[in-house]
Design a protein around this motif. Structure first.
Motif, PDB file in Angstrom:
ATOM      1  N   GLU A 111      47.845   9.255  19.905  1.00 37.23           N
ATOM      2  CA  GLU A 111      46.985   9.007  20.363  1.00 37.23           C
ATOM      3  C   GLU A 111      47.090   8.471  21.912  1.00 37.23           C
ATOM      4  OE1 GLU A 111      43.266   8.198  18.845  1.00 37.23           O
ATOM      5  OE2 GLU A 111      43.584   9.221  17.416  1.00 37.23           O
ATOM      6  N   SER A 147      49.038   9.291   9.241  1.00 34.74           N
ATOM      7  CA  SER A 147      48.251   8.374   9.632  1.00 34.74           C
ATOM      8  C   SER A 147      49.010   7.891  11.471  1.00 34.74           C
ATOM      9  CB  SER A 147      47.113   8.385   9.137  1.00 34.74           C
ATOM     10  OG  SER A 147      46.233   9.114   8.590  1.00 34.74           O
ATOM     11  N   ASP A 148      49.817   7.184  10.890  1.00 32.50           N
ATOM     12  CA  ASP A 148      50.194   6.323  11.663  1.00 32.50           C
ATOM     13  C   ASP A 148      50.687   6.921  12.254  1.00 32.50           C
ATOM     14  OD1 ASP A 148      49.237   4.111   9.706  1.00 32.50           O
ATOM     15  OD2 ASP A 148      51.180   3.415   9.377  1.00 32.50           O
ATOM     16  N   GLN A 165      49.552  10.072  14.066  1.00 29.01           N
ATOM     17  CA  GLN A 165      48.694  10.716  14.794  1.00 29.01           C
ATOM     18  C   GLN A 165      48.502   9.443  15.245  1.00 29.01           C
ATOM     19  OE1 GLN A 165      46.774  11.441  11.381  1.00 29.01           O
ATOM     20  NE2 GLN A 165      46.852  13.806  12.749  1.00 29.01           N
ATOM     21  N   GLN A 166      47.669   7.659  15.163  1.00 24.53           N
ATOM     22  CA  GLN A 166      47.556   7.082  15.873  1.00 24.53           C
ATOM     23  C   GLN A 166      48.412   6.938  17.097  1.00 24.53           C
ATOM     24  OE1 GLN A 166      46.482   3.629  13.754  1.00 24.53           O
ATOM     25  NE2 GLN A 166      46.050   2.767  15.308  1.00 24.53           N
TER      26      GLN A 166
END
Length: 85
Positions: free
Chosen positions: A59, A52-53, A55-56
């Motif tokens: 962004e 998830s990190d 993915q962040q």
């Protein structure tokens, strides 16, 4: 090698660790694989958190840091597989 302080001990980071993970293998073992999140939620949740990190930061356009997070997640999966064998 890059030298930096983590808590109270000095850690040597190899060029490979810096380029591949952005942290030492010892950091991964101590803070992620044996960290509080893993103890409370399991290694799978910790791996998902690292992804998830990744993915962040994607962004925000930081593909280099995302690549390092993905490598950390892969390292953790390999360590899990070693323990299961």
């Amino acid at each position: 090698m890059i030298s930096y302080k983590m808590m109270t001990q000095e850690i040597e980071m190899t060029k490979f660790e810096r380029d591949c993970y952005g942290m030492t293998v010892e950091d991964i073992n101590v803070n992620l694989i044996n960290g509080i999140t893993t103890r409370l939620s399991g290694i799978e949740m910790t791996i998902m958190s690292v992804l998830s990190d990744a993915q962040q930061v994607l962004e925000f356009g930081d593909s280099e840091q995302a690549r390092k997070y993905i490598n950390v997640a892969k390292f953790m999966i390999c360590e899990k597989m070693k323990k299961a064998a």
